[in-house]
Write an enzyme that holds these catalytic residues in place. Structure first.
Site, PDB file in Angstrom:
ATOM      1  CE  LYS A 178      -0.460  -3.904  -2.519  1.00  0.00           C
ATOM      2  NZ  LYS A 178      -1.583  -2.953  -2.574  1.00  0.00           N
TER       3      LYS A 178
ATOM      4  CG  ASP B 195      -5.077  -5.582  -0.453  1.00  0.00           C
ATOM      5  OD1 ASP B 195      -3.840  -5.564  -0.613  1.00  0.00           O
ATOM      6  OD2 ASP B 195      -5.740  -4.562  -0.214  1.00  0.00           O
TER       7      ASP B 195
ATOM      8  CD  GLN C  32      -3.461   2.622  -1.750  1.00  0.00           C
ATOM      9  OE1 GLN C  32      -2.439   3.178  -1.336  1.00  0.00           O
ATOM     10  NE2 GLN C  32      -3.986   1.580  -1.138  1.00  0.00           N
TER      11      GLN C  32
END
Length: 415
Positions: A326, A299, A158
């Site tokens: 996370k 994920d 990200q």
């Protein structure tokens, strides 16, 4: 908002399921795609048709903040929103402050801020160095910094995606050199492929990504269903006695990296049959052991770990480094909760490889802590196919799959 979250239920008790699952569901649309195309639309400066945007809290937060005139933008617990808006605000024309929950203030953002500063951004930390909240002042385009930056490739994709998306609006574009091992490559590729739809060309050779200066062009886009959300239905199929689960809104040629779950689950006992409407899940024989690198799809790790533990499949997992930062320390959370059922998740030092081993896996009413992490709740709930289980703080699913519990009812789960 689901009926459960409206009253902030403390836990959900799920009795043992019959084991036969026949249903049709439409999981939420992709957060990853939604959040990216929202930034791209904003960078066009025009309204585009954005169909099937995610109703997850992260995406709804992104929509709200992109449309806000407030000085302070509160991203709540949305890490993606924090990272993407940090870069977006750096190239906007207004000073803004970005903040979030107490946990968000513990999630590092220094690598992204350092990279943006190299590009000429003016960003200050309000509290702890390297962490939100941050104050972002207008980018001085008349005195830009470098147009060639280096960033570690094994950090959250990200950070890299946030930089890639603003690259075209920088005066000289941007060259990003990824150093070392590159994690979550499919998420970076997804960003570049989506940008191409909005008129932005790019090249990625070896570890160097080049994006020229060019104006974003409006593009109407309909978001695909989320493959991370599909993983929980693969888990249900894998743990059932009989199953035919129809999932709407999926493409065999997907932009999403978590599409790989279909390939992983083919080994763990679930067959995928694609149709014009989506994908149908049915049962098949499973392997006795599996080894997989989750660098490109972190994920999926929690879901796969729980499936393997429950089915007694020896599971070797690598590429889990990003799980430590996370919503919670997902490795520690998995170790704690799997132990309640008779499974162990051992770290093989010094390789950063983990092995899930089942001693005597039993589901008999254990209560699963969710650590304010949506994926913990959804990864463990399918265990009700083996016995009664309790999921604590079930409203955490609002973050990515608000109607998860309602969809489970369609599959015959009694909540």
């Amino acid at each position: 908002m689901s009926e459960h979250t409206a009253t902030s239920v403390e836990s959900i008790n799920i009795p043992k399921h019959s084991g036969k699952v026949y249903c049709t569901v439409t999981p939420p649309s992709s957060k990853s795609e939604s959040n990216r195309v929202l930034i791209m639309e904003a960078l066009t400066g025009k309204n585009c048709y954005m169909g099937n945007l995610s109703n997850a809290r992260d995406t709804q937060t992104m929509i709200r903040l992109l449309n806000s005139d407030d000085y302070t933008l509160d991203v709540l617990d949305a890490g993606t929103t924090m990272r993407f808006l940090t870069a977006y605000c750096a190239v906007s024309e207004r000073e803004r402050e970005l903040t979030g929950t107490a946990r968000m203030k513990e999630r590092p953002i220094k690598l992204l801020v350092d990279a943006l500063r190299e590009l000429g951004a003016n960003i200050e930390y309000k509290e702890k160095e390297g962490y939100p909240p941050i104050v972002i002042k207008p980018f001085d385009t008349s005195n830009p910094g470098t147009n060639h930056i280096k960033i570690k490739g094994d950090v959250s994709s990200q950070y890299i995606t946030a930089l890639i998306m603003i690259a075209p609006v920088l005066p000289e574009g941007l060259v990003i050199e990824l150093e070392g091992k590159v994690g979550s490559k499919p998420y970076i590729r997804m960003t570049l492929r989506l940008m191409e739809l909005f008129g932005i060309s790019s090249s990625w050779e070896d570890n160097i990504i080049r994006i020229p200066n060019k104006k974003y062009e409006p593009f109407p886009y309909k978001v695909e269903s989320d493959w991370s959300a599909a993983s929980y239905w693969y888990s249900i199929a894998a743990l059932s006695n009989e199953a035919e689960i129809k999932l709407n809104g999926y493409l065999t040629d997907s932009f999403q990296g978590d599409r790989v779950v279909a390939d992983i689950m083919d080994k763990l006992g679930v067959k995928s049959t694609f149709t014009p409407e989506g994908v149908i899940l049915t049962k098949k024989e499973a392997v006795s052991s599996i080894e997989f690198d989750y660098t490109d799809c972190p994920d999926l790790a929690q879901t796969i770990a729980v499936i393997c533990a429950a089915k007694g499949i020896e599971c070797t997992m690598s590429g889990l480094e990003s799980l430590r930062i996370k919503e919670t320390d997902r490795i520690a959370a998995l170790q704690n909760e799997l132990a309640k059922f008779g499974a162990r998740m051992l770290e093989l030092v010094p390789d950063q490889v983990y092995k899930v081993i089942t001693d005597d896996f039993v589901v008999n009413g254990q209560s699963v802590a969710t650590y304010k992490d949506h994926r913990m709740a959804m990864a463990f709930a399918p265990l009700a196919l083996l016995g009664p289980v309790t999921i604590e703080n079930p409203d955490v699913v609002e973050k990515s799959y608000p109607h998860y519990w309602e969809d489970l009812k369609k599959a015959g789960f009694a909540l």
